[in-house]
Structures are given as C-alpha cells and as structure tokens.
Write a protein that holds these residues in place. Structure first.
Motif, PDB file in Angstrom:
ATOM      1  N   LEU A   1       2.948  -2.829   5.715  1.00  0.00           N
ATOM      2  CA  LEU A   1       1.997  -3.711   4.776  1.00  0.00           C
ATOM      3  C   LEU A   1       2.893  -4.089   3.375  1.00  0.00           C
ATOM      4  O   LEU A   1       2.818  -5.035   3.270  1.00  0.00           O
ATOM      5  CB  LEU A   1       0.676  -2.980   4.245  1.00  0.00           C
ATOM      6  CG  LEU A   1      -0.271  -3.712   3.562  1.00  0.00           C
ATOM      7  CD1 LEU A   1      -0.715  -4.758   3.890  1.00  0.00           C
ATOM      8  CD2 LEU A   1      -1.409  -2.780   2.673  1.00  0.00           C
ATOM      9  N   LEU A   2       3.421  -3.177   2.856  1.00  0.00           N
ATOM     10  CA  LEU A   2       4.103  -3.129   1.627  1.00  0.00           C
ATOM     11  C   LEU A   2       5.367  -4.126   2.027  1.00  0.00           C
ATOM     12  O   LEU A   2       5.839  -4.958   1.022  1.00  0.00           O
ATOM     13  CB  LEU A   2       4.615  -1.822   1.184  1.00  0.00           C
ATOM     14  CG  LEU A   2       3.401  -1.235   0.614  1.00  0.00           C
ATOM     15  CD1 LEU A   2       3.894   0.354   0.451  1.00  0.00           C
ATOM     16  CD2 LEU A   2       2.849  -1.624  -0.606  1.00  0.00           C
ATOM     17  N   ARG A   3       6.113  -3.719   3.057  1.00  0.00           N
ATOM     18  CA  ARG A   3       7.203  -4.622   3.177  1.00  0.00           C
ATOM     19  C   ARG A   3       6.837  -6.040   3.723  1.00  0.00           C
ATOM     20  O   ARG A   3       7.698  -6.964   3.049  1.00  0.00           O
ATOM     21  CB  ARG A   3       7.953  -4.067   4.407  1.00  0.00           C
ATOM     22  CG  ARG A   3       9.326  -4.721   4.791  1.00  0.00           C
ATOM     23  CD  ARG A   3      10.046  -3.988   6.252  1.00  0.00           C
ATOM     24  NE  ARG A   3       9.014  -4.217   7.103  1.00  0.00           N
ATOM     25  CZ  ARG A   3       8.697  -3.573   8.155  1.00  0.00           C
ATOM     26  NH1 ARG A   3       9.175  -2.439   7.965  1.00  0.00           N
ATOM     27  NH2 ARG A   3       7.689  -3.950   9.273  1.00  0.00           N
ATOM     28  N   ASP A   4       6.025  -6.323   4.659  1.00  0.00           N
ATOM     29  CA  ASP A   4       5.595  -7.490   5.037  1.00  0.00           C
ATOM     30  C   ASP A   4       4.735  -8.468   4.436  1.00  0.00           C
ATOM     31  O   ASP A   4       4.563  -9.463   4.369  1.00  0.00           O
ATOM     32  CB  ASP A   4       5.244  -7.532   6.420  1.00  0.00           C
ATOM     33  CG  ASP A   4       6.410  -6.840   7.401  1.00  0.00           C
ATOM     34  OD1 ASP A   4       7.517  -7.065   6.981  1.00  0.00           O
ATOM     35  OD2 ASP A   4       5.866  -6.280   8.399  1.00  0.00           O
ATOM     36  N   GLY A   5       3.769  -7.821   3.504  1.00  0.00           N
ATOM     37  CA  GLY A   5       2.824  -8.150   2.755  1.00  0.00           C
ATOM     38  C   GLY A   5       3.253  -8.597   1.373  1.00  0.00           C
ATOM     39  O   GLY A   5       2.046  -8.950   0.392  1.00  0.00           O
TER      40      GLY A   5
END
Length: 266
Positions: A23-27
């Motif tokens: 979530l943190l990487r892609d969002g």
C-alpha cells in the motif's frame, strides 16, 4: 519443537507487513502532504501512515480478535489473549514524505510482555526481515549474523535524532564527540532499518535516544536473534532513554562511551 502459536503470529505479521508495504509503495500519492504533527512541527504524520496502520490492525483483528494493539498512530487496546501487537506502520515518515527509499513497516508480537516475533518489511529494498524468539533472524531465506566485532575505533555506527529541538542539539553534540572515536557514523532515518542493518552486518552498531516501543520492538528482536547485543544504559534494557545494538565486542565499549558522553540526557 516449533511453537504453533509463534508460527501463526509470524505468518500473520509477515502478511500484514507485506500488505501495508505494498500500500505504501504503490499507493503513495504524488501530492503527499503532512496530515498532522506530533512532538514538534517537524515530527510529521502523513495520510499514508494512518491508512497503513488501519490496514494492519484491521487484518490482525480479523484473524485474532482478542489480541491487543499498540500502534504509533493511535491504535491502543489491551486485548484478552496475552498477545499484543506493537506496530509502526511507517518507520521513516520524513524519508517517505520526501521520496527517499529508507522507510519500513515494523510489526512485533509480544506474549505476556515479551517480544516473541518481529517483522520489518523494507519495500524499496525488496527485503523482509523476520525473527522468532529462539529461532534466529532471517532476510528472506538468508540467516542473518552480526558482523565479527572490530575495535570500537574501526566500527561503523548508526544513529538517529529526535524531533524536539533541545534533544536534537544534545544528540548532535554527542555525535560530534562519538565521530572521532569510531570509523564513521551513518544516519538513515529509520530505527527499524538501522537495527536490521546491525543484524545483517551492514552496521557494527547503532544507538539512539528517544525511541518508542514501536520503533524498536521488532528490530531489536531481529538484532538479538542475529547475535547482536541490545540494551540501554549499562545494566539496563533498551528503552526510550537509550537504545544500543551492536556486535558483542563493540557493545560494551560503545555503551561505556555513550555513558561517558551523557547520551541519555536531553
């Protein structure tokens, strides 16, 4: 014999960290901004810190509804099972805010107050560190081992600085006096990663004042299970007053130096 409970906790911690890391990487939005501040105007929280903690606590509560939580962004419940999850959904928030890669998801599980499982997921490195009490520490399938201990003056030492101005000034003064006594100092901006770097042999030692339980719980277990020693001031466990992690031959000399320099003061 493997403890089935610890296996379950590790599997859940790994999956929760993987989901939050993705979530943190892609969002991460292009216009990511500060959602609020904590101890000072430069101690920031983003909307992604909050979203990641909600994801982690929701996932864990779904599978283990009676466990407790202690999270950096406000998750707090005692639970009734004897298990408590200690969560830093985004360790290295300022790095993340600026687009630097040194940030991590840190999840630990405590049983009756003792840390028994630790997971640190570092998405931008593609690395996940894990440890179970008594079972060693790993990055993927690679078993971790702290570096052979050099003399203190040949040790590469990590550290960090808090966000309260008076504390930062003292920490800078301590670091200035440590530098001539060691090989060099590194400041990465994520306590969880620094502790895992000690475990992986990328640092000989790490110290910092002002850490919270969620900053150090998982990483300290991983460091210990890799053969490093952890503690605070001489004879005391690691805490917010002072946290030290180092290969065994570096640990006591660094502790003594930090005691001499008054590293636990603000």
């Amino acid at each position: 014999m493997t403890d089935p409970l610890l296996t379950e906790l590790l599997d859940l911690g790994l999956e929760a960290a993987r989901r939050a890391g993705a979530l943190l990487r892609d969002g991460r939005p292009d216009d990511l901004a500060v959602a609020k501040t904590k101890s000072s105007p430069i101690d920031v929280v983003t909307e992604m810190d909050i979203a990641a903690e909600k994801l982690i606590t929701g996932f864990l509560a779904e599978h283990r509804p009676h466990d407790g939580f202690l999270g950096e962004e406000g998750a707090s419940s005692p639970g009734t099972s004897g298990i408590r999850w200690v969560i830093d959904p985004l360790d290295g928030t300022v790095n993340y805010l600026y687009g630097l890669p040194t940030w991590a998801v840190s999840i630990a599980a405590e049983r009756d107050g003792e840390t028994v499982v630790g997971v640190v997921d570092v998405p931008m490195r593609g690395e996940t560190y894990r440890a179970v009490l008594g079972g060693g520490a790993y990055a993927g399938e690679r078993r971790l081992a702290a570096r052979p201990s050099p003399e203190l003056d040949q040790a590469l030492v990590g550290t960090g600085f808090g966000y309260i101005q008076s504390r930062r000034a003292h920490q800078a003064d301590v670091a200035q006096r440590v530098i001539p006594r060691v090989r060099d100092i590194r400041r990465g901006g994520s306590a969880a990663i620094d502790l895992c770097d000690v475990a992986a042999g990328r640092l000989d030692a790490y110290y910092e004042r002002g850490l919270n339980p969620w900053d150090l719980a998982a990483g300290a277990l991983i460091a210990r299970e890799a053969g490093a020693l952890t503690g605070g001031r001489p004879g005391e466990p690691e805490s917010g007053e002072l946290t030290v992690a180092a290969s065994p031959g570096v640990f006591a000399p660094l502790q003594e130096l930090l005691e001499e320099l008054g590293a636990w003061h603000d």
